[in-house]
Scaffold this motif. Structure first.
Motif, PDB file in Angstrom:
ATOM      1  N   THR A 128       0.858  -1.184   0.000  1.00 19.10           N
ATOM      2  CA  THR A 128       0.000   0.000   0.000  1.00 19.10           C
ATOM      3  C   THR A 128       0.895   1.235   0.000  1.00 19.10           C
ATOM      4  OG1 THR A 128      -0.129   0.122   2.412  1.00 19.10           O
ATOM      5  CG2 THR A 128      -1.797  -1.203   1.279  1.00 19.10           C
ATOM      6  N   GLU A 129       0.351   2.367  -0.410  1.00 17.46           N
ATOM      7  CA  GLU A 129       1.188   3.565  -0.494  1.00 17.46           C
ATOM      8  C   GLU A 129       1.369   4.209   0.873  1.00 17.46           C
ATOM      9  OE1 GLU A 129      -0.562   6.292  -3.215  1.00 17.46           O
ATOM     10  OE2 GLU A 129      -2.276   6.746  -1.952  1.00 17.46           O
ATOM     11  N   HIS A 130       2.460   4.926   0.987  1.00 16.96           N
ATOM     12  CA  HIS A 130       2.764   5.669   2.207  1.00 16.96           C
ATOM     13  C   HIS A 130       2.943   7.133   1.843  1.00 16.96           C
ATOM     14  CE1 HIS A 130       4.030   6.108   6.385  1.00 16.96           C
ATOM     15  NE2 HIS A 130       4.929   6.959   5.949  1.00 16.96           N
ATOM     16  N   LEU A 131       2.420   8.016   2.687  1.00 21.23           N
ATOM     17  CA  LEU A 131       2.502   9.453   2.439  1.00 21.23           C
ATOM     18  C   LEU A 131       3.316  10.127   3.522  1.00 21.23           C
ATOM     19  CD1 LEU A 131      -1.292  10.239   1.763  1.00 21.23           C
ATOM     20  CD2 LEU A 131       0.379   9.245   0.184  1.00 21.23           C
ATOM     21  N   LEU A 132       4.148  11.067   3.111  1.00 16.26           N
ATOM     22  CA  LEU A 132       4.813  11.955   4.051  1.00 16.26           C
ATOM     23  C   LEU A 132       3.951  13.215   4.082  1.00 16.26           C
ATOM     24  CD1 LEU A 132       7.185  12.395   5.905  1.00 16.26           C
ATOM     25  CD2 LEU A 132       8.561  13.096   3.950  1.00 16.26           C
ATOM     26  N   THR A 133       3.126  13.357   5.107  1.00 18.60           N
ATOM     27  CA  THR A 133       2.086  14.378   5.100  1.00 18.60           C
ATOM     28  C   THR A 133       2.566  15.761   5.527  1.00 18.60           C
ATOM     29  OG1 THR A 133       1.404  13.486   7.250  1.00 18.60           O
ATOM     30  CG2 THR A 133       0.113  12.845   5.332  1.00 18.60           C
ATOM     31  N   GLU A 134       3.686  15.827   6.202  1.00 14.76           N
ATOM     32  CA  GLU A 134       4.311  17.122   6.518  1.00 14.76           C
ATOM     33  C   GLU A 134       5.819  16.924   6.538  1.00 14.76           C
ATOM     34  OE1 GLU A 134       3.108  19.129  10.085  1.00 14.76           O
ATOM     35  OE2 GLU A 134       1.049  18.416   9.951  1.00 14.76           O
ATOM     36  N   TRP A 135       6.538  17.847   5.909  1.00 15.49           N
ATOM     37  CA  TRP A 135       7.990  17.822   6.032  1.00 15.49           C
ATOM     38  C   TRP A 135       8.554  19.182   5.635  1.00 15.49           C
ATOM     39  CZ3 TRP A 135      11.669  18.564   2.094  1.00 15.49           C
ATOM     40  CH2 TRP A 135      11.148  18.648   0.801  1.00 15.49           C
ATOM     41  N   SER A 180       4.619   7.508  -1.974  1.00 16.94           N
ATOM     42  CA  SER A 180       3.973   8.033  -3.175  1.00 16.94           C
ATOM     43  C   SER A 180       3.951   9.553  -3.223  1.00 16.94           C
ATOM     44  CB  SER A 180       2.533   7.505  -3.280  1.00 16.94           C
ATOM     45  OG  SER A 180       1.770   7.933  -2.170  1.00 16.94           O
ATOM     46  N   THR A 181       3.913  10.199  -2.066  1.00 17.84           N
ATOM     47  CA  THR A 181       3.765  11.657  -2.052  1.00 17.84           C
ATOM     48  C   THR A 181       4.463  12.258  -0.848  1.00 17.84           C
ATOM     49  OG1 THR A 181       1.536  11.311  -2.944  1.00 17.84           O
ATOM     50  CG2 THR A 181       2.095  13.539  -2.273  1.00 17.84           C
ATOM     51  N   ALA A 182       5.106  13.405  -1.055  1.00 15.34           N
ATOM     52  CA  ALA A 182       5.744  14.145   0.031  1.00 15.34           C
ATOM     53  C   ALA A 182       5.173  15.558   0.046  1.00 15.34           C
ATOM     54  CB  ALA A 182       7.256  14.173  -0.163  1.00 15.34           C
ATOM     55  N   TYR A 183       4.299  15.834   1.009  1.00 14.98           N
ATOM     56  CA  TYR A 183       3.641  17.133   1.105  1.00 14.98           C
ATOM     57  C   TYR A 183       4.523  18.114   1.868  1.00 14.98           C
ATOM     58  CZ  TYR A 183      -0.731  14.858  -0.328  1.00 14.98           C
ATOM     59  OH  TYR A 183      -1.716  14.171  -1.013  1.00 14.98           O
ATOM     60  N   TYR A 184       5.054  19.089   1.147  1.00 17.39           N
ATOM     61  CA  TYR A 184       5.875  20.106   1.802  1.00 17.39           C
ATOM     62  C   TYR A 184       4.987  20.971   2.691  1.00 17.39           C
ATOM     63  CZ  TYR A 184       9.246  23.838   2.552  1.00 17.39           C
ATOM     64  OH  TYR A 184      10.091  24.744   3.134  1.00 17.39           O
ATOM     65  N   TYR A 185       5.443  21.214   3.898  1.00 20.04           N
ATOM     66  CA  TYR A 185       4.695  22.041   4.839  1.00 20.04           C
ATOM     67  C   TYR A 185       5.442  23.366   5.017  1.00 20.04           C
ATOM     68  CZ  TYR A 185       2.075  23.402   8.976  1.00 20.04           C
ATOM     69  OH  TYR A 185       1.278  24.078   9.863  1.00 20.04           O
TER      70      TYR A 185
END
Length: 432
Positions: free
Chosen positions: A253-260, A300-305
């Motif tokens: 399953t995919e993993h997300l980096l929701t804040e970085w 799958s995704t790295a959401y820049y915060y």
């Protein structure tokens, strides 16, 4: 001297991936600069966007959070008159486009007051889930005069293991998650629903998945927030979380980096001054991190915060308009490869903290992105581009407030281009 050998005819073993996401979007509360921010946003061209702490970013605007859309919990959740959609409608409409994927975060902004006004576990988790269902239906399916946004993921809450974001136990969070998951999957089977968006705690993630399994729920994705000052530690933490996923049989399953973003030296002090955020230091960390993350197949995704969220996030630009800060250009340089290039193979022996990506555009140009975070002075020799001249764009300490898209033409010597890296941090984009 570090030598980078590019083969314009050889594809890399792993493809180029457009993994950059953004937390929040151009500020509607600053009308005088919104249009300029929109130009910068469009140039950055993130594929994904999610919205956490958006009310804080937007001057305490009554938008996005569940409690701001449905403010009086005791009212009938089936009565459209009890929802306040208009402000959030207006906000989303400013960047809505079919190819932009939205991760709708169902939850609340961070609360440092100590009163836990909105971050307590809902008194009726089933009712909260029904409210969330109606909110998603409004924004995805147009219910109640709503919108048709490209909502592909829904995150249930944010950092439930952070007392400033969830004033409850993991059992209460899992109950909330599972009830919401089941209802959303029933009515929106094409949406991925996941969590826990934890603070990179392997034990918490392990228990979360264990409790979900008891409820017959397998999240469509897992997620975490992560702030660090070394690229190495980012990878180590994510790999550790992936071992937990393997334990539960969901490594596919995919993993997300929701804040970085680049971590501050102290969360108790201002984000500005002495932390490296507004210099090439933060830019190099960001570019190196994205280059590293591209090769983590499970991510799958790295959401820049964040696009702009005040004291908790390093600004990408001056709130007065100009200048754009170096980290913005680092994200932009990465996107020039991730969204416009086919990835090429690179043979390079680089020091820790240094990363390179190479790609070829549809019209035959070759681009090389080199990022060095916390690296000693270095001479970089780039071979194999098959050109006599190239444009070099760079982000260094000297370019703190300059337009880093204004490159300089450099000539090849003996078939190679040399880049002299000084100081400790720098990002370079070479195009031939």
């Amino acid at each position: 001297m570090a030598t980078l050998i590019i083969d314009p005819a050889a594809k890399a073993k792993k493809p180029m991936r457009n993994i950059l996401g953004m937390n929040n979007q151009p500020l509607v509360r600053i009308h005088s600069t919104f249009l300029q921010q929109k130009v910068w946003w469009d140039a950055l061209n993130p594929r994904y966007v999610r919205h956490h702490d958006v009310s804080l970013a937007e001057g305490n605007g009554q938008i996005v959070d569940v409690s701001r859309i449905f403010p009086l919990f005791h009212l009938d959740e089936n009565d459209p008159r009890n929802y306040r959609f208009q402000a959030t409608d207006d906000y989303f409409a400013t960047v809505a486009r079919p190819d932009l994927e939205i991760d709708f975060r169902l939850g609340e902004c961070i609360d440092h007051s100590g009163f836990a006004w909105y971050i307590q576990p809902p008194a009726d988790p089933e009712k909260w889930a029904r409210i969330c269902r109606n909110i998603v239906a409004h924004y995805k399916n147009g219910e109640n005069n709503g919108m048709h946004l490209n909502i592909t993921r829904v995150s249930v809450w944010e950092e439930p293991n952070n007392s400033h974001l969830f004033d409850g136990t993991i059992e209460q969070y899992v109950e909330l998650f599972c009830k919401t998951y089941k209802l959303l999957k029933r009515d929106f089977p094409d949406i991925k629903v996941g969590g826990p968006c934890s603070m990179s705690d392997t034990e918490y993630t392990d228990k979360f998945l264990t409790l979900c399994k008891k409820e017959g729920v397998v999240p469509d994705f897992t997620s975490n927030t992560l702030y660090s000052r070394t690229v190495k530690s980012v990878k180590e933490i994510l790999d550790g979380l992936n071992e937990v996923r393997k334990k539960h049989g969901i490594e596919n399953t995919e993993h997300l980096l929701t804040e970085w973003h680049y971590a501050p030296t102290s969360w108790k002090s201002s984000m500005h001054g002495g932390h490296g955020f507004e210099t090439a230091e933060g830019a190099a960390f960001s570019a190196s991190t994205l280059a590293m993350l591209m090769d983590l197949d499970y991510l799958s995704t790295a959401y820049y915060y964040s696009w702009a969220t005040g004291i908790w996030a390093p600004y990408l630009f001056s709130l007065g308009g100009y200048p754009l800060y170096p980290t913005y250009y680092a994200l932009l340089f990465f996107q020039k490869l991730a969204t416009e290039c086919e990835r090429l193979a690179v043979n390079a022996d680089l020091p820790e903290g240094a990363f390179v990506l190479a790609g070829k555009t549809a019209d035959g140009r070759t681009r090389v992105l080199i990022s060095l975070h916390d690296c000693d002075d270095e001479v970089l020799r780039v071979e194999g581009l098959g050109a006599d001249k190239a444009i070099l764009k760079k982000i260094t300490m000297d370019f703190n407030e300059s337009d880093c898209t204004e490159g300089e033409q450099i000539a090849a010597a003996d078939g190679a281009f040399e880049i002299v890296h000084k100081d400790r941090h720098g990002v370079y984009l070479l195009e031939a």
